[in-house]
Design a protein around this motif. Structure first.
Motif, PDB file in Angstrom:
ATOM      1  N   TYR A  26      17.024  23.090   7.001  1.00  0.00           N
ATOM      2  CA  TYR A  26      15.779  22.829   7.586  1.00  0.00           C
ATOM      3  C   TYR A  26      15.205  21.280   7.006  1.00  0.00           C
ATOM      4  N   LEU A  28      11.394  19.220   6.387  1.00  0.00           N
ATOM      5  CA  LEU A  28       9.935  19.528   6.522  1.00  0.00           C
ATOM      6  C   LEU A  28       9.177  18.182   6.713  1.00  0.00           C
ATOM      7  N   GLU A  30       5.709  16.187   6.647  1.00  0.00           N
ATOM      8  CA  GLU A  30       4.272  15.879   6.295  1.00  0.00           C
ATOM      9  C   GLU A  30       3.706  14.764   6.724  1.00  0.00           C
ATOM     10  N   ASP A  36      10.688  17.017   2.685  1.00  0.00           N
ATOM     11  CA  ASP A  36      11.874  17.871   2.102  1.00  0.00           C
ATOM     12  C   ASP A  36      12.625  18.282   2.925  1.00  0.00           C
ATOM     13  N   ASN A  41      17.748  29.192   3.986  1.00  0.00           N
ATOM     14  CA  ASN A  41      17.180  30.140   3.267  1.00  0.00           C
ATOM     15  C   ASN A  41      16.398  29.623   2.399  1.00  0.00           C
ATOM     16  N   GLU A  42      16.125  28.574   1.988  1.00  0.00           N
ATOM     17  CA  GLU A  42      15.167  28.201   1.179  1.00  0.00           C
ATOM     18  C   GLU A  42      13.898  27.553   1.747  1.00  0.00           C
ATOM     19  N   MET A  43      13.884  27.668   3.251  1.00  0.00           N
ATOM     20  CA  MET A  43      12.977  27.042   4.012  1.00  0.00           C
ATOM     21  C   MET A  43      11.415  27.417   3.651  1.00  0.00           C
ATOM     22  N   PRO A  44      10.639  26.651   3.438  1.00  0.00           N
ATOM     23  CA  PRO A  44       9.142  27.119   3.142  1.00  0.00           C
ATOM     24  C   PRO A  44       8.276  27.249   4.373  1.00  0.00           C
ATOM     25  N   GLU A  45       6.944  28.205   4.024  1.00  0.00           N
ATOM     26  CA  GLU A  45       6.049  28.162   5.096  1.00  0.00           C
ATOM     27  C   GLU A  45       5.734  26.983   5.904  1.00  0.00           C
ATOM     28  N   ALA A  46       5.418  26.896   7.133  1.00  0.00           N
ATOM     29  CA  ALA A  46       5.049  25.603   7.934  1.00  0.00           C
ATOM     30  C   ALA A  46       4.129  26.057   8.602  1.00  0.00           C
ATOM     31  N   TYR A  49       6.812  24.841  14.096  1.00  0.00           N
ATOM     32  CA  TYR A  49       8.543  24.741  13.972  1.00  0.00           C
ATOM     33  C   TYR A  49       9.055  24.059  15.054  1.00  0.00           C
ATOM     34  N   ARG A 359      13.989  11.932   1.382  1.00  0.00           N
ATOM     35  CA  ARG A 359      12.568  12.241   1.074  1.00  0.00           C
ATOM     36  C   ARG A 359      11.620  10.979   0.891  1.00  0.00           C
TER      37      ARG A 359
END
Ligand code: NIG
Ligand code: FE
Length: 397
Positions: A26, A28, A30, A36, A41-46, A49, A359
């Motif tokens: 993924y 991310l 902002e 990020d 499997n470590e994808m945060p809520e957003a 998508y 990043r």
């Protein structure tokens, strides 16, 4: 593809063989930044998508050498070229750059902007997210400033990252002798450009039939007094000494390099200067291609750029540039990707902001159509490959 640790501003030698890759990942965003990335499997809520659906995610192209602010076309000269005249022969007859200069003079600033912004949008749609644009078709103080104002307007009104270069020394304006013109550049044009803060860099066409090493040295010295760092045209038409004078003045890049010997490679070793090759003009003019492999084997980095201009490279298609890097210069797809992204960003002084997936960098990203490998991009060199282009965090429609 194109993941690079923070602080890596260019790649040289064997470093060009690598690009950071994550599969099933993924990213991310902002605001306008890359916040990020990591394994799925470590994808945060957003909040929203975009599913890449089997496409690659890569940094947008950076094009560190263009002349896209110009008026009209030079398709008449294209026919002359087909009939067998060389670029230098066309220039010697008063055509070439001077032809564009006459057209630019009789075109209003508004019209020039409209013609140029259309080219910018074409490049953006083809995946370019950062563009260096040169003046150099004005060739007198008023018209050079007009070009630079158009570049400033493009910078303020388009989503790509733009850098401006003052290229008064592109050819000698019609109303001057060579000596008078160099004098006008140094005494009048550079101070005016600097006072109006219209350029980030200074360029000279240091080549056979245009400006000598001595004239280049002189112009770059005055440029430095006004805080303008060089990015110069060198070694396109002859082994001109342009590379050496560029390195002497800590040029950010020396560009073209169709004609080089091992002395140019030696001069560049250990320098802060990015050798930049322009396969589009080799293709269009039938010139030799730059010796990219030899440069990389000697431990140097290289950048590739389009040179988009009406005379020697009427295309700003960086994907085609990448393909020519592979097909004609025998770069691997990863080397060509590095040359068209991070190293090109370095060559226009923006590699802290763009050119890789890092990043904190600006979110300038391409999501490709589904493909199993980066190699597909230069291999199917003419098939559409972009599914989404994102600039500063926004999807380009
Ligand atoms: O980079 N070589 C010098 N300048 C441009 C060509 C400009 C023109 O022909 O209009 C170049 O190829
Ligand atoms: Fe050029």
């Amino acid at each position: 593809m194109g993941i690079t640790p923070e602080g890596v501003l260019r790649k040289q030698g064997a470093e060009m063989d690598h690009t950071g890759t994550l599969s099933n990942a993924y990213l991310l965003m902002e605001d306008d930044r890359i916040a990020d990335f990591g394994p799925m499997n470590e994808m945060p809520e957003a909040d929203a998508y975009i599913d890449a659906e089997g496409g690659l995610l890569m940094p947008s192209f950076c094009d560190s050498h263009t002349h896209i602010v110009y008026a009209g076309t030079r398709d008449g000269e294209f026919l002359d070229k087909i009939r067998g005249l060389s670029y230098e022969e066309i220039a010697a007859r008063g055509g070439g750059i001077l032809n564009s200069s006459d057209l630019l003079h009789s075109t209003s600033e508004e019209d020039l902007y409209q013609q140029s912004i259309e080219r910018v949008w074409e490049m953006i749609r083809k995946g370019t997210g950062a563009i260096e644009i040169k003046s150099g078709y004005g060739l007198n103080p008023a018209d050079e400033l007009k070009m630079l104002r158009v570049i400033r307007r493009i910078k303020n009104e388009c989503p790509a990252l733009i850098r401006a270069t003052f290229l008064g020394a592109h050819a000698v304006g019609r109303q001057y002798t060579q000596e008078e013109y160099v004098d006008t550049i140094c005494r009048e044009m550079i101070p005016a450009v600097s006072e109006q803060q219209l350029a980030d860099f200074i360029d000279v066409f240091c080549d056979t039939g245009f400006f000598t090493v001595e004239e280049t040295d002189c112009i770059l010295r005055v440029g430095a007094e006004y805080g303008l760092r060089p990015k110069i045209h060198a070694n396109e038409l002859g082994v001109s000494g342009g590379v050496q004078v560029g390195v002497k003045h800590q040029a950010l890049s020396v560009d073209h390099l169709e004609q080089t010997t091992d002395a140019e490679i030696e001069a560049l070793r250990g320098s802060c200067t990015m050798p930049t090759m322009l396969p589009g003009s080799s293709f269009f003019l039938g010139l030799p291609y730059g010796r990219a492999k030899a440069f990389i084997e000697a431990g140097l980095g290289i950048a590739l750029a389009s040179d988009y201009n009406p005379g020697s490279s009427p295309s700003g298609d960086m994907r085609f540039v990448m393909a020519m890097g592979c097909i004609r210069m025998r770069l691997t797809p990863v080397q060509a990707l590095n040359a068209c992204t991070l190293n090109a960003a370095y060559a226009m002084g923006v590699s802290e902001q763009v050119g890789s997936i890092t990043r904190g960098k600006r979110a300038n990203l391409i999501i490709t159509h589904p493909m199993h490998s980066l190699t597909i991009i230069p291999y199917h060199y003419n098939s559409p490959f972009i599914r989404h282009h994102i600039l500063a965090g926004n999807l380009i429609g």
